[in-house]
Design a protein around this motif. Structure first.
Motif, PDB file in Angstrom:
ATOM      1  N   SER A  99      -3.962   2.396  -4.473  1.00 37.47           N
ATOM      2  CA  SER A  99      -2.847   1.738  -3.790  1.00 37.47           C
ATOM      3  C   SER A  99      -2.427   2.496  -2.534  1.00 37.47           C
ATOM      4  CB  SER A  99      -1.638   1.607  -4.725  1.00 37.47           C
ATOM      5  OG  SER A  99      -1.153   2.885  -5.111  1.00 37.47           O
ATOM      6  N   GLY A 100      -3.038   3.663  -2.295  1.00 38.60           N
ATOM      7  CA  GLY A 100      -2.690   4.478  -1.128  1.00 38.60           C
ATOM      8  C   GLY A 100      -2.127   5.817  -1.548  1.00 38.60           C
ATOM      9  N   GLY A 105      -0.693   5.515   2.300  1.00 36.98           N
ATOM     10  CA  GLY A 105      -1.944   4.767   2.373  1.00 36.98           C
ATOM     11  C   GLY A 105      -2.475   4.673   3.788  1.00 36.98           C
ATOM     12  N   SER A 110      -4.887   1.238   1.898  1.00 36.77           N
ATOM     13  CA  SER A 110      -4.513   0.345   0.799  1.00 36.77           C
ATOM     14  C   SER A 110      -5.145  -1.029   0.981  1.00 36.77           C
ATOM     15  CB  SER A 110      -2.987   0.218   0.736  1.00 36.77           C
ATOM     16  OG  SER A 110      -2.361   1.478   0.730  1.00 36.77           O
TER      17      SER A 110
END
Length: 345
Positions: free
Chosen positions: A83-84, A90, A96
């Motif tokens: 998701s980062g 991210g 992301s």
């Protein structure tokens, strides 16, 4: 070009749990997913190698499948960095977004799992994790450090720092909804898991068809927060190591001090002699709390709409059938696409 595996009649593809950070992913990785009997859990390092190690222009979905191994559609992957990064947003969302595309190209039938947390609590927890990871700056410096730089300062690009947009969950969820069928994207609130871990796990396993003996699970909390004295102690100790976060200060680097100081902090915290771990309300002053709540008000409204849609879609009664890649339609209806989640309109 998407890579598809044989076995189109299967109910579900791989389960890919992308985070977010600070939503219990360590517990899922260490205790829950390894206990699942009807799927192969892929270690975090393998998930990282498959989806995060290659550069953006060098990613190959065939190679990613090779790294994941046989029967990729029957696996569970859990890596919160999908998701980062927690402390770099991210890479302004670029990583992301690109990782979502990588997953879709490699595992187009995957079930995507996204845990979200109240932004105020998530940001406070991110700063505590920053301090645990070697950080030396206070909360406001951690959040707004870039604001003191000129618009063209080279430090803005090296290294990237905290990014408020990272916690705008609705944006990334909408992106996954666009890449996959929305019913393949499962969103959960961390607060529901924390309030009733065992009850949540039972419902979670049932939703995703996971066979797991809950009596064999270790339910103890992991990675607790720190008390105020220990936060100050940790920041002072971190001045003697250059590890392990980028945005920090240090006086001198003492080899081996980082690992030793982490052990000392864990022992001090477990002893209970330095006070109770701090909650977000105690870490963040009222003015900053108001700023954060205002900043995320629209995003939280969109997230609430997405969760309502998910709840309604999962309550399919008799007469509903699965079609295609998870879409629902009522027998006798035409071929109109399923209703779009409210947050994507």
């Amino acid at each position: 070009m998407a890579v598809r595996r044989a076995g189109a009649g299967r109910l579900m593809g791989a389960i890919v749990h992308i985070g977010y950070h600070k939503t219990g992913t360590t517990w899922f990785q260490e205790h829950f997913y390894p206990a699942v009997r009807n799927r192969r859990y892929v270690p975090r390092a393998t998930a990282h190698a498959a989806f995060l190690r290659p550069g953006a222009l060098h990613f190959d979905p065939i190679e990613a499948l090779h790294i994941i191994g046989t029967a990729a559609d029957e696996t569970i992957l859990c890596e919160e960095n999908l998701s980062g990064g927690l402390h770099n947003g991210g890479l302004a969302g670029a990583l992301s977004k690109d990782v979502a595309s990588r997953i879709a190209r490699t595992l187009p039938d995957a079930q995507i799992v996204i845990f979200v947390r109240d932004p105020l609590s998530a940001i406070a927890s991110a700063w505590v994790q920053y301090v645990k990871g070697g950080g030396t700056f206070g909360l406001r410096r951690y959040l707004f450090g870039r604001d003191r730089l000129s618009p063209v300062a080279p430090e803005r690009d090296e290294p990237p720092g905290f990014c408020f947009e990272h916690f705008d969950y609705a944006r990334l969820i909408a992106h996954y909804d666009a890449l996959f069928d929305p019913e393949q994207v499962h969103v959960f609130r961390y607060e529901h898991f924390r309030a009733d871990p065992r009850g949540f796990a039972a419902r979670y396993a049932a939703r995703l068809g996971l066979a797991v003996d809950l009596d064999q699970i270790d339910w103890r909390a992991r990675n607790p927060s720190l008390s105020r004295p220990l936060l100050w102690m940790a920041r002072a100790m971190n001045l003697f190591t250059r590890r392990a976060v980028a945005d920090k200060s240090w006086i001198v680097h003492i080899p081996g001090w980082y690992k030793l100081s982490r052990r000392l902090l864990r022992r001090a915290s477990a002893s209970g002699r330095f006070g109770r771990p701090l909650r977000a309300q105690a870490l963040i002053d009222p003015a900053l709390r108001h700023h954060i709540r205002t900043r995320y008000a629209q995003s939280e409204a969109l997230l609430a709409a997405r969760l309502r849609w998910q709840d309604e879609a999962s309550q399919g009664s008799d007469g509903w059938a699965k079609t295609g890649r998870g879409r629902r339609r009522r027998h006798g209806d035409d071929d109109r696409p399923s209703q779009t989640p409210a947050h994507c309109r």
